[in-house]
Design a protein around this motif. Structure first.
Motif, PDB file in Angstrom:
ATOM      1  N   PRO A 145      85.287  63.317  59.457  1.00  0.00           N
ATOM      2  CA  PRO A 145      84.181  63.073  58.513  1.00  0.00           C
ATOM      3  C   PRO A 145      83.807  64.316  57.709  1.00  0.00           C
ATOM      4  O   PRO A 145      83.397  64.203  56.538  1.00  0.00           O
ATOM      5  N   PHE A 146      83.937  65.504  58.299  1.00  0.00           N
ATOM      6  CA  PHE A 146      83.681  66.732  57.549  1.00  0.00           C
ATOM      7  C   PHE A 146      84.681  66.861  56.397  1.00  0.00           C
ATOM      8  O   PHE A 146      84.327  67.246  55.274  1.00  0.00           O
ATOM      9  N   VAL A 147      85.934  66.504  56.674  1.00  0.00           N
ATOM     10  CA  VAL A 147      86.972  66.559  55.645  1.00  0.00           C
ATOM     11  C   VAL A 147      86.678  65.570  54.524  1.00  0.00           C
ATOM     12  O   VAL A 147      86.741  65.922  53.333  1.00  0.00           O
ATOM     13  N   THR A 148      86.343  64.340  54.873  1.00  0.00           N
ATOM     14  CA  THR A 148      86.091  63.332  53.843  1.00  0.00           C
ATOM     15  C   THR A 148      84.839  63.653  53.035  1.00  0.00           C
ATOM     16  O   THR A 148      84.773  63.346  51.846  1.00  0.00           O
ATOM     17  N   ASP A 149      83.856  64.279  53.661  1.00  0.00           N
ATOM     18  CA  ASP A 149      82.669  64.699  52.916  1.00  0.00           C
ATOM     19  C   ASP A 149      83.037  65.727  51.855  1.00  0.00           C
ATOM     20  O   ASP A 149      82.520  65.684  50.724  1.00  0.00           O
ATOM     21  N   LEU A 150      83.903  66.664  52.189  1.00  0.00           N
ATOM     22  CA  LEU A 150      84.340  67.651  51.204  1.00  0.00           C
ATOM     23  C   LEU A 150      85.085  66.973  50.056  1.00  0.00           C
ATOM     24  O   LEU A 150      84.866  67.288  48.877  1.00  0.00           O
ATOM     25  N   LEU A 151      85.961  66.036  50.397  1.00  0.00           N
ATOM     26  CA  LEU A 151      86.745  65.358  49.368  1.00  0.00           C
ATOM     27  C   LEU A 151      85.874  64.499  48.463  1.00  0.00           C
ATOM     28  O   LEU A 151      86.226  64.250  47.307  1.00  0.00           O
ATOM     29  N   GLY A 152      84.744  64.049  48.967  1.00  0.00           N
ATOM     30  CA  GLY A 152      83.841  63.210  48.177  1.00  0.00           C
ATOM     31  C   GLY A 152      82.688  63.967  47.566  1.00  0.00           C
ATOM     32  O   GLY A 152      81.768  63.353  47.005  1.00  0.00           O
ATOM     33  N   SER A 153      82.704  65.295  47.641  1.00  0.00           N
ATOM     34  CA  SER A 153      81.559  66.091  47.177  1.00  0.00           C
ATOM     35  C   SER A 153      81.503  66.263  45.668  1.00  0.00           C
ATOM     36  O   SER A 153      80.505  66.755  45.129  1.00  0.00           O
TER      37      SER A 153
END
Length: 403
Positions: free
Chosen positions: A188-196
């Motif tokens: 989820p930390f990775v996907t949050d970065l990708l969606g930032s």
């Protein structure tokens, strides 16, 4: 090795010890044991152990980093997870195409610094963040003045407005981790970065399920000389509406699909023709077999098997090609008889969609063989039936050779 031993190895006495060990040549378990016993009479035991470990890691590192490994610093996990320089260079070039010259890039979980070095080489202002103090110190030593390295937690470090690359750890106490939910930092930390909304990229395992790739994010599978090395995810700011891509290195051949192309019909089905084509693993992982089929006007031999066939020879960087001589039912006795009649004494067995052990089958088929001819046998399914294809590799048409 701990941080104190690392610093001791970088001091003059430790460096001389490491050079002495390296000069002895390849370190097998036996030679390392004998050398360690001898050197512990002259140096502290923990320093000798650290030096031998580092020398052996450098030997292993040569397979990935070439001659540069002789002066690099590694942990075992750091070497295992480090991006191959050719793949790191490909990613850095992608970042550079989308970012301004000299743009700031923060490499979270930078490991020993392979991706950092590649980013610096294309003119990006790279900073690495690494939680483990020893790995951070090694990355700083490997990078020198090319990039800064900060020992900090990737999940709490303030990256400002910089572009971000994250390579979450995929190894745990039991070895390699395949479930993205077990990544560190978590997925989820990775996907949050990708969606930032900012330029962001992430390195993930090539087996990542397509359903976990966030909407609007490009997934790229990269192979090097036929071996799938990784998958990487790119935010919209680092992509061009592509949703899936396969890239083959060192040639840089790439095949991709956007949203509209992802909805196109799959490759047609048909009987085995004169030529069989085995798509590169990155193409298969990216679900782009239909793209190769369209390029070569090919058809699938079975709806669930990644083999294409054509009636005429075609060359493509995206597949290895074979001339088909026979298509037989998979029957061991019949195959053994056929191979003996052809004088086959050297056999390569390939499989796809078949529950066999290729080495065991090869030994079984060659039992009592006296010939010296060479052959390749492909065990797979054709129109749902287990079949054996006797083939010959097409000369000069391997993605391993194309650059």
């Amino acid at each position: 090795m701990d941080l104190a031993a690392f610093h001791a190895l970088r001091a003059p006495a430790g460096a001389a010890l490491l050079d002495r060990i390296t000069a002895t040549g390849p370190l097998t378990d036996a030679t390392a044991l004998r050398l360690g016993t001898k050197l512990r009479g002259e140096h502290p035991a923990d320093l000798v152990a650290a030096a031998i470990t580092q020398a052996r890691l450098r030997e292993r590192g040569a397979a990935k980093f070439g001659a540069a490994a002789a002066s690099m610093w590694f942990t075992s996990d750091g070497l295992e997870q480090a991006t191959h320089p050719a793949v790191a260079a490909h990613r850095a070039a992608r970042l550079a195409r989308h970012l301004a010259s000299g743009a700031a890039v923060v490499d979270l979980c930078c490991g020993i610094g392979s991706d950092l070095a590649a980013a610096a080489q294309v003119g990006l202002r790279a900073t690495g963040v690494e939680l483990d103090p020893l790995t951070a110190a090694m990355a700083a030593a490997n990078l020198g003045n090319a990039a800064a390295v900060i020992q900090a937690d990737a999940q709490t470090h303030d990256t400002g407005g910089a572009a971000v690359f994250v390579d979450p750890a995929r190894r745990g106490s039991r070895g390699r981790v395949f479930d993205p939910a077990a990544y560190t930092p978590p997925f989820p930390f990775v996907t949050d970065l990708l969606g930032s909304g900012r330029p962001a990229a992430a390195k993930v395992a090539p087996g990542i399920p397509h359903g976990l790739v966030p909407a609007g994010v490009e997934a790229e599978w990269v192979s090097l000389r036929g071996e799938v090395k990784e998958a990487a995810l790119y935010s919209p700011a680092l992509s061009d509406s592509t949703v899936r891509r396969a890239t083959l290195l060192p040639g840089g051949h790439t095949l991709h699909a956007n949203v509209e192309e992802s909805a196109r019909p799959g490759a047609p089905l048909g009987p085995v023709g004169r030529w069989l084509h085995e798509p590169d693993g990155a193409v298969i992982r990216a679900h782009l077999i239909d793209g190769v089929a369209a390029e070569i006007d090919g058809r699938l031999v079975d709806p669930s098997i990644a083999y294409l066939t054509t009636d005429h020879p075609v060359a493509t960087p995206f597949a290895r090609s074979y001339e088909v001589h026979d298509v037989l039912p998979f029957d061991t006795r019949r195959l053994r008889t056929m191979l003996r009649a052809r004088g086959v004494g050297r056999l390569t067995v390939k499989k796809r969609g078949a529950d066999i052990d290729p080495d065991r089958l090869r030994r079984d088929l060659l039992r009592g063989a006296t010939g010296d001819a060479e052959a390749t046998l492909v065990i797979t399914r054709v129109a749902g039936a287990h079949s054996a294809l006797l083939v010959t590799p097409m000369p000069g048409n391997s993605q391993f050779q194309r650059d």
